[in-house]
Design a protein around this motif. Structure first.
Motif, PDB file in Angstrom:
ATOM      1  N   UNK A 130       0.887  -1.014  -0.196  1.00  0.00           N
ATOM      2  CA  UNK A 130       0.006  -0.322  -0.062  1.00  0.00           C
ATOM      3  C   UNK A 130       0.569   1.540   0.066  1.00  0.00           C
ATOM      4  N   UNK A 131       0.482   2.146  -0.320  1.00  0.00           N
ATOM      5  CA  UNK A 131       0.909   3.426  -0.714  1.00  0.00           C
ATOM      6  C   UNK A 131       1.843   3.940   0.843  1.00  0.00           C
ATOM      7  N   UNK A 132       2.634   3.912   1.339  1.00  0.00           N
ATOM      8  CA  UNK A 132       3.146   4.513   2.459  1.00  0.00           C
ATOM      9  C   UNK A 132       1.852   5.848   3.599  1.00  0.00           C
ATOM     10  N   UNK A 133       1.615   6.633   2.934  1.00  0.00           N
ATOM     11  CA  UNK A 133       0.431   7.074   3.517  1.00  0.00           C
ATOM     12  C   UNK A 133      -0.656   6.541   4.229  1.00  0.00           C
ATOM     13  N   UNK A 134      -0.839   5.724   3.680  1.00  0.00           N
ATOM     14  CA  UNK A 134      -2.093   5.205   3.966  1.00  0.00           C
ATOM     15  C   UNK A 134      -2.196   4.392   5.395  1.00  0.00           C
ATOM     16  N   UNK A 135      -3.359   4.888   6.512  1.00  0.00           N
ATOM     17  CA  UNK A 135      -2.798   4.667   7.913  1.00  0.00           C
ATOM     18  C   UNK A 135      -4.672   4.303   8.411  1.00  0.00           C
ATOM     19  N   UNK A 136      -4.931   3.188   9.000  1.00  0.00           N
ATOM     20  CA  UNK A 136      -5.882   2.456   9.273  1.00  0.00           C
ATOM     21  C   UNK A 136      -5.753   2.036  10.936  1.00  0.00           C
ATOM     22  N   UNK A 137      -6.943   2.763  11.757  1.00  0.00           N
ATOM     23  CA  UNK A 137      -7.172   2.341  12.518  1.00  0.00           C
ATOM     24  C   UNK A 137      -7.681   1.015  13.460  1.00  0.00           C
ATOM     25  N   UNK A 138      -7.395   0.206  14.408  1.00  0.00           N
ATOM     26  CA  UNK A 138      -8.235  -0.459  14.606  1.00  0.00           C
ATOM     27  C   UNK A 138      -8.137  -0.866  15.802  1.00  0.00           C
ATOM     28  N   UNK A 139      -9.863  -0.865  16.054  1.00  0.00           N
ATOM     29  CA  UNK A 139     -10.661  -0.017  17.464  1.00  0.00           C
ATOM     30  C   UNK A 139     -10.663  -1.459  18.308  1.00  0.00           C
ATOM     31  N   UNK A 157       1.202   0.184  16.016  1.00  0.00           N
ATOM     32  CA  UNK A 157       1.463   0.834  17.070  1.00  0.00           C
ATOM     33  C   UNK A 157       0.306   1.599  17.816  1.00  0.00           C
ATOM     34  N   UNK A 158       0.151   2.043  19.075  1.00  0.00           N
ATOM     35  CA  UNK A 158      -0.955   2.298  19.201  1.00  0.00           C
ATOM     36  C   UNK A 158      -1.490   3.620  18.303  1.00  0.00           C
ATOM     37  N   UNK A 159      -2.967   3.900  18.631  1.00  0.00           N
ATOM     38  CA  UNK A 159      -2.954   5.262  18.258  1.00  0.00           C
ATOM     39  C   UNK A 159      -2.094   6.487  18.690  1.00  0.00           C
ATOM     40  N   UNK A 160      -1.303   7.493  17.266  1.00  0.00           N
ATOM     41  CA  UNK A 160      -0.614   8.347  18.541  1.00  0.00           C
ATOM     42  C   UNK A 160      -0.950   9.919  18.168  1.00  0.00           C
ATOM     43  N   UNK A 161      -2.689   9.616  17.704  1.00  0.00           N
ATOM     44  CA  UNK A 161      -3.696  10.691  17.502  1.00  0.00           C
ATOM     45  C   UNK A 161      -3.543  11.172  16.221  1.00  0.00           C
ATOM     46  N   UNK A 162      -3.036  10.962  15.332  1.00  0.00           N
ATOM     47  CA  UNK A 162      -2.737  11.185  13.875  1.00  0.00           C
ATOM     48  C   UNK A 162      -4.366  11.169  12.832  1.00  0.00           C
ATOM     49  N   UNK A 163      -4.241  11.653  11.746  1.00  0.00           N
ATOM     50  CA  UNK A 163      -5.787  11.312  11.513  1.00  0.00           C
ATOM     51  C   UNK A 163      -5.529   9.704  10.736  1.00  0.00           C
ATOM     52  N   UNK A 164      -6.363   8.720  10.777  1.00  0.00           N
ATOM     53  CA  UNK A 164      -7.110   7.884  10.091  1.00  0.00           C
ATOM     54  C   UNK A 164      -7.441   7.366   8.778  1.00  0.00           C
ATOM     55  N   UNK A 165      -7.010   7.547   7.618  1.00  0.00           N
ATOM     56  CA  UNK A 165      -8.280   6.378   6.182  1.00  0.00           C
ATOM     57  C   UNK A 165      -9.503   6.241   6.729  1.00  0.00           C
ATOM     58  N   UNK A 166      -9.059   5.029   7.701  1.00  0.00           N
ATOM     59  CA  UNK A 166     -10.568   4.592   8.048  1.00  0.00           C
ATOM     60  C   UNK A 166     -10.120   3.703   9.575  1.00  0.00           C
ATOM     61  N   UNK A 167     -10.840   3.292  10.277  1.00  0.00           N
ATOM     62  CA  UNK A 167     -11.079   2.618  11.322  1.00  0.00           C
ATOM     63  C   UNK A 167     -12.026   1.532  11.086  1.00  0.00           C
ATOM     64  N   UNK A 168     -11.655   0.449  11.548  1.00  0.00           N
ATOM     65  CA  UNK A 168     -11.984  -0.706  11.488  1.00  0.00           C
ATOM     66  C   UNK A 168     -12.411  -1.127  13.092  1.00  0.00           C
TER      67      UNK A 168
END
Length: 228
Positions: A130-139, A157-168
């Motif tokens: 995936x592109x390096x910018x992709x970031x997804x949260x897992x709850x 990692x634990x979520x660092x507060x940055x914007x996420x492309x999606x949350x699962x």
């Protein structure tokens, strides 16, 4: 070490050091992050305090674990030595090997969402392209983890507060099943809540071909290897 296999074999020598009950789980906790004694006690769940002290002492004597004193405060922090940190590879290999054992779900076993920091990294080793910018949260169970695609693979990692492309949002068994390739998103339909860019989620949690429970040896079947 209190006991030894007494064998001049690399596996036996390794098990002399980390083969005792709880030792590799202590390593798992310290792969997540250095930790104070009470944090280890909480994170392991079920270990007796005197046994944990004994295991830490043994691992320290063996050169796997070291004590550190933080710059602020005087509480001792336990951490893996550089040699101890090399256990990540065999630990992650065991996690991947355990996929058929995990397929039946947690049952009544304890679970801490932080354990996914090691488990997901192991299952997603190699990255998903995936592109390096992709970031997804897992709850899971109210804790938010973060998967981020990098050029070297998927960082967990634990979520660092940055914007996420999606949350699962899903149960741990579903998240692990998707990461291992034991489940597809079609299999998990209705069991996964995705908020945001579903394509980013599918790319990071790309299915991988792994052994299924049906491909593991039948413990009740006769051993035909010695039969004519």
């Amino acid at each position: 070490m209190s006991r030894s296999y007494g064998q001049y074999c690399g596996l036996a020598r390794a098990l002399d050091v980390v083969g005792d009950r709880w030792n590799l789980l202590i390593v798992r906790q310290l792969l997540i992050a250095p930790a104070r004694y009470h944090e280890l006690l909480d994170g392991l769940g079920g270990v007796a305090t005197n046994l944990l002290a004994d295991r830490l002492r043994d691992l320290e004597t063996a050169g796997v674990v070291e004590r550190r004193v933080p710059e602020e405060g005087n509480a001792v922090v336990y951490a893996l030595t550089p040699w101890g940190a090399e256990l990540r590879e065999p630990v992650e290999g065991l996690i991947r090997w355990s996929t058929p054992l995990m397929a039946r779900g947690p049952g009544g076993d304890r679970f801490h969402p932080e354990w996914l920091l090691v488990g997901l990294r192991a299952l997603l080793a190699g990255g998903a392209g995936t592109p390096p910018a992709s970031s997804v949260g897992i709850e899971v169970d109210g804790r938010l983890l973060q998967l981020r695609a990098t050029r070297s693979g998927v960082e967990v990692t634990l979520h660092d507060g940055a914007d996420l492309d999606a949350v699962v949002r899903a149960d741990a068994s579903i998240v692990l099943g998707l990461a291992a390739g034991a489940l597809t998103f079609d299999d998990a339909r209705g069991l996964v809540d995705i908020e945001g860019d579903e394509a980013a989620v599918r790319a990071l949690l790309a299915p991988r071909r792994i052994p299924t429970a049906s491909s593991t040896p039948d413990r009740d079947a006769p051993d035909r290897s010695t039969q004519g």
